[in-house]
Design a protein around this motif. Sequence first.
Motif, PDB file in Angstrom:
ATOM      1  N   UNK A  12       2.328   2.159   1.801  1.00  0.00           N
ATOM      2  CA  UNK A  12       3.038   3.405   1.521  1.00  0.00           C
ATOM      3  C   UNK A  12       4.527   3.157   1.638  1.00  0.00           C
ATOM      4  N   UNK A  13       5.305   3.971   0.985  1.00  0.00           N
ATOM      5  CA  UNK A  13       6.732   3.711   0.931  1.00  0.00           C
ATOM      6  C   UNK A  13       7.383   3.972   2.293  1.00  0.00           C
ATOM      7  N   UNK A  14       8.620   3.529   2.410  1.00  0.00           N
ATOM      8  CA  UNK A  14       9.380   3.705   3.647  1.00  0.00           C
ATOM      9  C   UNK A  14       9.382   5.172   4.071  1.00  0.00           C
ATOM     10  N   UNK A  98      -4.085  -3.977   8.404  1.00  0.00           N
ATOM     11  CA  UNK A  98      -2.737  -4.457   8.079  1.00  0.00           C
ATOM     12  C   UNK A  98      -1.877  -3.267   7.689  1.00  0.00           C
ATOM     13  N   UNK A  99      -0.762  -3.134   8.344  1.00  0.00           N
ATOM     14  CA  UNK A  99       0.233  -2.155   7.910  1.00  0.00           C
ATOM     15  C   UNK A  99       1.329  -2.931   7.197  1.00  0.00           C
ATOM     16  N   UNK A 100       1.484  -2.673   5.923  1.00  0.00           N
ATOM     17  CA  UNK A 100       2.492  -3.405   5.157  1.00  0.00           C
ATOM     18  C   UNK A 100       3.866  -2.791   5.392  1.00  0.00           C
ATOM     19  N   UNK A 101       4.862  -3.507   4.990  1.00  0.00           N
ATOM     20  CA  UNK A 101       6.196  -2.907   5.018  1.00  0.00           C
ATOM     21  C   UNK A 101       6.277  -1.873   3.890  1.00  0.00           C
ATOM     22  N   UNK A 102       7.204  -0.965   4.036  1.00  0.00           N
ATOM     23  CA  UNK A 102       7.326   0.095   3.035  1.00  0.00           C
ATOM     24  C   UNK A 102       7.756  -0.389   1.674  1.00  0.00           C
ATOM     25  N   UNK A 103       8.265  -1.612   1.614  1.00  0.00           N
ATOM     26  CA  UNK A 103       8.743  -2.143   0.348  1.00  0.00           C
ATOM     27  C   UNK A 103       7.753  -3.117  -0.276  1.00  0.00           C
ATOM     28  N   UNK A 104       6.613  -3.278   0.347  1.00  0.00           N
ATOM     29  CA  UNK A 104       5.673  -4.304  -0.107  1.00  0.00           C
ATOM     30  C   UNK A 104       4.965  -3.899  -1.393  1.00  0.00           C
ATOM     31  N   UNK A 131      -0.155   5.932   2.031  1.00  0.00           N
ATOM     32  CA  UNK A 131       0.417   7.200   2.493  1.00  0.00           C
ATOM     33  C   UNK A 131       1.509   7.647   1.516  1.00  0.00           C
ATOM     34  N   UNK A 132       1.491   8.934   1.235  1.00  0.00           N
ATOM     35  CA  UNK A 132       2.491   9.522   0.340  1.00  0.00           C
ATOM     36  C   UNK A 132       3.084  10.740   1.039  1.00  0.00           C
ATOM     37  N   UNK A 133       4.365  10.751   1.154  1.00  0.00           N
ATOM     38  CA  UNK A 133       5.070  11.854   1.808  1.00  0.00           C
ATOM     39  C   UNK A 133       4.936  13.111   0.943  1.00  0.00           C
ATOM     40  N   UNK A 134       4.306  14.140   1.507  1.00  0.00           N
ATOM     41  CA  UNK A 134       4.083  15.355   0.717  1.00  0.00           C
ATOM     42  C   UNK A 134       5.399  16.020   0.332  1.00  0.00           C
TER      43      UNK A 134
END
Lengths: 354, 114
Positions: A12-14, A98-104, A131-134
């Motif tokens: 998910x993004x930063x 795994x939690x990726x970085x937001x830029x991955x 994850x997407x910020x609503x």
Amino acid sequence: MSAPTPVSVITGFLGSGKTTLLRHLLRDPAMGRTAVIINEFGEIGIDHDLVESSDENFIELTTGCLCCKVRSDLVMTLRDMARRRADGLLPPFERVLIETSGLADPAAILQALMIDRDLAGLYALGEVVTTVDALLGAATLDRHRQSVRQVAVADRLLLTKGDLVAGTDALDARLQRLNPGATRQRVAHGAIGAAELFGVGNDRRAAAARGYFRLDEVRAPAIAGPGADAHAGLHDPGIVSWCLVRDRPVHALTLPLFLEGLMEHCGDRLLRVKGIVDVVERPGRPAVLHGVQHVFHPPEWLDRWPSDDRRTRLVFIGEALPSRWISTLLDVLDDDVDREQARHARAQAGQPAP
Amino acid sequence: MTAEQLDCLLRTSLELWQSEATLQAVSEAPLQARLALPGNLHLTVREAGPDEGPFRWWLVWSASDADHAPAGGQAIRHKPCASTLGLLRSLRESLGVSAVSRVRIGTGAGRSMQ
């Protein structure tokens, strides 16, 4: 030999709520035997400190973006974890998160999990959660191509910060267009259980039937018309999703031919292919196909159809997809296989060609 | 395969490959297509007849003059293809378009759905 350890990915993004989600998940007793890999972009990791962990199953990668160094860092880490587990140096974890970085770009991570020889047999790709910020998700999708790719590869889309936004219909519809095969759910403060998110403790095939492919929800038109390409995601230039629906079953031999042709001629346009296929040779036992870019899992054979809809349904997500070409390719290859099998049968029976 | 399907496959493939070749005509009985290639060359894609097995397709190059003969030094060249995928691959290679990627099957035990 023990079963491969499932590796789930949270991307998910930063600022979209990955760490909040992870923090909540790790309080869930069902996640007790989970090893967590956190990747942060930057020299000083912060997320690690934000996540409370009661055990040693915690590994932080701060050497750069995971997708950029996936071969070296992630593969080596996973291999090392398996070895240390076997030697008794790590607790016997049963799942990796795994939690990726937001830029991955998660596609690179998924590919490494799917094709790396060192990981074969040790790990298997599990659920991919994005994850997407609503609140900010729409603007992020507008501005950051990587966030579109993160949505495109998801099995499950979590609209985070759901308590801050009253209506998310437009964003929801956009996510549906981008990735119609993914389940979508609103969460607030990362509050979702591990069993619900990853199917922990559920029967594997039941989980597949329950929600691995939510293709019954796909209502995209099969073909828009002669010469038309899929433009379902018009707000996300380039990235589109399209669902191929086919009434007739497909020969088993057609599937690898189709994938070969698909990848060879437009593989650079595809981000993800997933779907369920009615196979002539295995009536009542559909094959589940799952691919990330040009890498495919071996087909998963279900014991039964997950719903009353027994048509072949394949969801393609990518850039400027030639939908009519794809469906025509499947049709002609299957006809070729049909014709060749008929010719072979005639030859076996000593019958002349028509 | 119908003429419409062949038209779709070839026309869209040329677009996918960003080739300068153009599809000029597709006809049935026998099923064939004619393409115009750069350099005043022409290429005919023809479905193989029932007595031409195991081949499925033929590619036939032709040039309007010897100066534009295709590689191999002959004014006319034939190439058989055993499958439709082989046809697309041969066509793409003959147009000098490099392959995008080949499908790879994951080496793991498949997807986990636990």
